[in-house]
Design a protein around this motif. Sequence first.
Motif, PDB file in Angstrom:
ATOM      1  N   TRP A  57      -5.207  13.603 -20.387  1.00  0.00           N
ATOM      2  CA  TRP A  57      -5.357  14.203 -19.057  1.00  0.00           C
ATOM      3  C   TRP A  57      -6.822  14.481 -18.762  1.00  0.00           C
ATOM      4  O   TRP A  57      -7.320  14.211 -17.672  1.00  0.00           O
ATOM      5  N   ILE A 113      -7.480  -0.019  -1.011  1.00  0.00           N
ATOM      6  CA  ILE A 113      -6.588   0.987  -0.459  1.00  0.00           C
ATOM      7  C   ILE A 113      -7.408   2.109   0.151  1.00  0.00           C
ATOM      8  O   ILE A 113      -8.520   2.385  -0.284  1.00  0.00           O
ATOM      9  N   HIS A 143       0.818  -1.204   0.000  1.00  0.00           N
ATOM     10  CA  HIS A 143       0.000   0.000   0.000  1.00  0.00           C
ATOM     11  C   HIS A 143       0.850   1.251   0.000  1.00  0.00           C
ATOM     12  O   HIS A 143       0.465   2.273  -0.570  1.00  0.00           O
ATOM     13  N   ILE A 196      -9.984  13.419  -7.399  1.00  0.00           N
ATOM     14  CA  ILE A 196      -8.904  14.150  -8.077  1.00  0.00           C
ATOM     15  C   ILE A 196      -8.777  13.711  -9.536  1.00  0.00           C
ATOM     16  O   ILE A 196      -8.714  14.533 -10.443  1.00  0.00           O
ATOM     17  N   TYR A 197      -8.760  12.405  -9.749  1.00  0.00           N
ATOM     18  CA  TYR A 197      -8.560  11.921 -11.114  1.00  0.00           C
ATOM     19  C   TYR A 197      -9.739  12.270 -12.018  1.00  0.00           C
ATOM     20  O   TYR A 197      -9.595  12.379 -13.229  1.00  0.00           O
ATOM     21  N   LEU A 221       1.747   1.778  -3.547  1.00  0.00           N
ATOM     22  CA  LEU A 221       0.544   2.183  -4.269  1.00  0.00           C
ATOM     23  C   LEU A 221       0.213   3.642  -3.994  1.00  0.00           C
ATOM     24  O   LEU A 221      -0.044   4.415  -4.905  1.00  0.00           O
ATOM     25  N   HIS A 222       0.270   3.995  -2.690  1.00  0.00           N
ATOM     26  CA  HIS A 222      -0.021   5.390  -2.352  1.00  0.00           C
ATOM     27  C   HIS A 222       0.969   6.328  -3.013  1.00  0.00           C
ATOM     28  O   HIS A 222       0.582   7.372  -3.535  1.00  0.00           O
ATOM     29  N   MET A 265     -11.540  14.998 -11.723  1.00  0.00           N
ATOM     30  CA  MET A 265     -11.731  16.450 -11.798  1.00  0.00           C
ATOM     31  C   MET A 265     -11.622  17.002 -13.221  1.00  0.00           C
ATOM     32  O   MET A 265     -12.476  17.783 -13.634  1.00  0.00           O
ATOM     33  N   PRO A 266     -10.595  16.622 -13.990  1.00  0.00           N
ATOM     34  CA  PRO A 266     -10.515  17.185 -15.350  1.00  0.00           C
ATOM     35  C   PRO A 266     -11.732  16.863 -16.208  1.00  0.00           C
ATOM     36  O   PRO A 266     -12.057  17.626 -17.114  1.00  0.00           O
ATOM     37  N   MET A 314      -2.222  15.140 -12.181  1.00  0.00           N
ATOM     38  CA  MET A 314      -3.566  15.580 -12.551  1.00  0.00           C
ATOM     39  C   MET A 314      -3.838  17.007 -12.047  1.00  0.00           C
ATOM     40  O   MET A 314      -4.551  17.770 -12.684  1.00  0.00           O
ATOM     41  N   LEU A 315      -3.286  17.326 -10.870  1.00  0.00           N
ATOM     42  CA  LEU A 315      -3.596  18.630 -10.264  1.00  0.00           C
ATOM     43  C   LEU A 315      -2.697  19.752 -10.758  1.00  0.00           C
ATOM     44  O   LEU A 315      -3.055  20.922 -10.688  1.00  0.00           O
ATOM     45  N   LEU A 316      -1.511  19.371 -11.272  1.00  0.00           N
ATOM     46  CA  LEU A 316      -0.538  20.393 -11.667  1.00  0.00           C
ATOM     47  C   LEU A 316      -1.127  21.452 -12.607  1.00  0.00           C
ATOM     48  O   LEU A 316      -0.943  22.649 -12.358  1.00  0.00           O
ATOM     49  N   ALA A 352       2.552   5.946  -5.790  1.00  0.00           N
ATOM     50  CA  ALA A 352       2.221   6.066  -7.208  1.00  0.00           C
ATOM     51  C   ALA A 352       0.955   6.886  -7.401  1.00  0.00           C
ATOM     52  O   ALA A 352       0.883   7.747  -8.282  1.00  0.00           O
ATOM     53  N   LEU A 353      -0.040   6.618  -6.552  1.00  0.00           N
ATOM     54  CA  LEU A 353      -1.313   7.327  -6.709  1.00  0.00           C
ATOM     55  C   LEU A 353      -1.165   8.814  -6.389  1.00  0.00           C
ATOM     56  O   LEU A 353      -1.784   9.659  -7.028  1.00  0.00           O
ATOM     57  N   ILE A 354      -0.330   9.121  -5.391  1.00  0.00           N
ATOM     58  CA  ILE A 354      -0.120  10.533  -5.065  1.00  0.00           C
ATOM     59  C   ILE A 354       0.627  11.223  -6.200  1.00  0.00           C
ATOM     60  O   ILE A 354       0.283  12.334  -6.610  1.00  0.00           O
ATOM     61  N   TYR A 408      -8.800   9.995  -4.166  1.00  0.00           N
ATOM     62  CA  TYR A 408      -8.106   9.801  -5.437  1.00  0.00           C
ATOM     63  C   TYR A 408      -9.085   9.896  -6.597  1.00  0.00           C
ATOM     64  O   TYR A 408      -8.798  10.490  -7.627  1.00  0.00           O
ATOM     65  N   GLY A 456       0.489  10.396  -9.274  1.00  0.00           N
ATOM     66  CA  GLY A 456      -0.524  10.575 -10.316  1.00  0.00           C
ATOM     67  C   GLY A 456      -1.430  11.754 -10.015  1.00  0.00           C
ATOM     68  O   GLY A 456      -1.742  12.558 -10.895  1.00  0.00           O
ATOM     69  N   SER A 457      -1.817  11.882  -8.747  1.00  0.00           N
ATOM     70  CA  SER A 457      -2.691  13.000  -8.371  1.00  0.00           C
ATOM     71  C   SER A 457      -2.007  14.330  -8.635  1.00  0.00           C
ATOM     72  O   SER A 457      -2.634  15.277  -9.107  1.00  0.00           O
ATOM     73  N   ALA A 512      -5.272  -0.120  -9.287  1.00  0.00           N
ATOM     74  CA  ALA A 512      -4.602   0.367  -8.078  1.00  0.00           C
ATOM     75  C   ALA A 512      -5.623   0.795  -7.032  1.00  0.00           C
ATOM     76  O   ALA A 512      -5.431   0.566  -5.839  1.00  0.00           O
TER      77      ALA A 512
END
Lengths: 354, 330
Positions: free
Chosen positions: B200, B127, A22, B136-137, A25-26, B139-140, A36-38, A28-30, B133, A32-33, B122
Motif C-alpha cells: 500500500w 483517460i 473508459h 491519490i495513488y 477503467l474509471h 499519497m501513501p 488507497m484512501l481508506l 476500477a481506478l476509483i 488518480y 483502487g483509489s 490503466a
Amino acid sequence: MSTAINRKPSDPQPQRRINWRHFFLHSALIAGSLVMLLPFWWMLITSLKLEGEVFTFPPSLLPYQDVYTTVEGHDRDLQLFDVTFEDGTVLEMAQIRRRGREAEMIVTSNPEEIIMVGIDQREPQRQLAFEWRNYVDAWNSQPFDRYYINSVVVAVSATVIQLAIASLAAFAFARLRFAGRDTLFTLYLATLMIPFPVLLIPNFIMVTRYLGWYDTYAALILPPAFSAFSTFLLRQHYMNLPREMDDAARIDGASSFRIWWSIVLPMSKTTFAALAIFIFLGSWNSFLWPLVVTNSAEMRTVPIGLSAFQGQFGTKWHLLMAAAVVAMAPVLTIYAFAQKWFIKGIALTGIGGR
Amino acid sequence: MATQPTELANKPKSTSNWRDSDWKYRLGIGNWNPNQQSEAYIFLLLSLLGFVIFVVFPIVYSFWLSFQEWNLLSPPEFTGISNYTQLLTNDDTFRRVLKNTLFYAATIPPIQLALGLLMAVALNTGIKGLGIYRVIYFMPVVTNIIAAAMIFQFLLDKNAGLIPSWVWQFNEATGIRVIPPDFLGSTFWAKPSVVLLTVWKNVGFTMVIYLAGLQGVPEVLYDAAKVDGASNWQRFRHITIPMVSSTTFFLLVIQMIGAFQLFAEPFVMTRGGPAQASLSIVYYIYQNAFEFQKMGKASAIAWVLFAIIFAITFIQIRLQKRWVHYEVEG
C-alpha cells in the motif's frame, strides 16, 4: 490503448456515446483509489471519535455519538432514545436509568411522568459529532511541539548541508580534473552498495563514544548529511549540462567557484528542487537512525515521538490516530499544493536521474 | 568528450590521446592541471570528510567489529569467525529471521510490480483524471511510515479493526461462517500483514516510475500491432512488457534491496512477533545491537545481509540479459 490519442480536439465530435472501456477503467481506478484512501479516512474519523465509539460493532465510517440533553430536575445530561410503542408511534424520550430489561424514561416536555420502557423498544439517537478534544489530549500528552521543531530543524539542515556538500563535490567530479578523480568516484559508487544497517552500528558507536554526540542535533544531522547517492545524482546532472558556458567563463578569467555558483547552480534549479524534496522527505520520515541516537524526549523527531506515543497509549486508538494525523498533516498539506514536485522529485531521484 | 575545448586546452602537449590509453590517468596520478588540482580538493573537502568519517571508516570498523565480542562495557574480545559460524550453524532465530525476510523479498517486489504496472497501464490510456488518480495513488509514498504502520495495525486489530469487523458483518449478513484471522497475532498472518502495508505504501512509487517508462514506448508499435490484428492482451504481452522491461529490472533491483531491509513496518505493527514470525533481518540487527548489546554479532549479521543483497543483485544483473530489452539508441 491509443484510441483517445489519435483524435484531435478540433475534429468534429461524433455523437456522444459512453466510452465503455473508459467507464470500466474509471470504475476500477476509483475502486483502487478508495482502497488507497481508506486507511487515511479510517485514521481521520477514528481520531474524531469518542473512545467508547472506537470499539462499537458494526464499525461506522463516520464519527457518530450518542445524543444527550439537559432535562429540568436532573443533574446530569440524559441520553435520548427513539422509543417505538406497540401501536407503532415513535417518541423521542430521555432515559433516567436502566432497570434490568426495562428503563425509566421521560418525554422531555413532561419530565414529571416516568414511563417504563422495554430496552428492546428503544433505539439510541445518534448524531455526527467531532471529538476535537482527542487532538488536544494527544498533543498535550507528549511534547509534540518539540518533536515538530526537531524534525524541521533536522530535515531542513540535513537538506541544505547535504545539497551543499554534494553539489560542490559533484562539480569537482564532473568539471575539474585532479589526481585520483575516477578512482575516488568509483569508490563513492562502490559504497552505494553497502546497505545502511552495516553502517548503523559503527556510526552509532562512533557518534556516542568518540564524538560525544549522543542525543544531540549533531548526531541527527551530520552523519546522514553526507550522501554518495546525491553526489552521484548531481554529478550525472552536471555532466549533461553544456560545457560551452563554463569554458567561455573560464576564458574570461572566472574561477571554478564562480562557475559553480553563477553558471552551474542556476542551470540546475529543477534538479536541485527535486533532490531537495527527496532528501527532505527522507530525513523527515527517517526512523532507524534517530531511534538509536536519541534518548530524551527533547531530542525526538516526529516519527520517534509517534513511536514513543504508541508505546505509551497501546490501544487508545482515538488518541493514536489523532497523533498519526498530527504527524502526517504537514507533509500531506505540502504535498497537496506541490504534488507535481513531489512526484517529480521522487521519480527523478528514484530512477537515478536518468 | 575528448573534443571538448577545455580538455584540449588542458591537454599536455607531450602525450597524444592520453584520455584513452594513459594508465597514469586511469589511476588518476598523471596529467592534471595543477590549478584545478588544489581547487578540486577544496570543492571535495567536506564531502571527503563525510565520506571518510561516516562511510569508509564505519565500513572498516564494522568489519572489524564482526570478529569481536563486545557488549560496550568490557573491552572488545577477538573471537575470530565465531560470530559468523554461530549465526550460520547455531542460531535458530537467525534462521527464522532469514526465512521471514526471504518471504518479504519474494512477495513484496512481485506484487508491487504487477499492481504498479497494471495501474500505470490503466492510467496511460489517455483517460481523464490522470492527475487526480496519480495524486491519490502516490499519497501513501509521502506519508510517514510510522503513522502508516499504526493505521494498518489498527485496521487489522482483532478487537477494533475495520477489516475483521467487515468479515464479521459479512458473516452476519450472509450466514456464511468465515472467521477473520487475528492478523497481527497469528504466526501465519503477521508477515502478509506487513506485506500489505508495504505494498500500500509503495505501489504508487512503482506506478509513477512505470508511467514514465510507458510514456517512452513509441505509439507506432501499438498501431502496427493493431494493424496486424493483435488483441489487447497480445499487445500488452508482446509490446508493453518487453518495452518496459528495463524499468521492471530497475524497480525489481531496488525493491528487492528495500525488502531485505524492512525494519519500521514490523517494528511498529507487530514488534517482530508473534513468536518472531515477522522479525526481519534488520530488526534482528537492531535487537542484537541495541537490546542485547551484542555489537559484534549485530555487525556480523549486517555483513551477512550485505552478502545476501550483493549476491541477489549480482544474480539479477547476470540474468537481466535473458529478459531485459534495451532499446538501441539512435
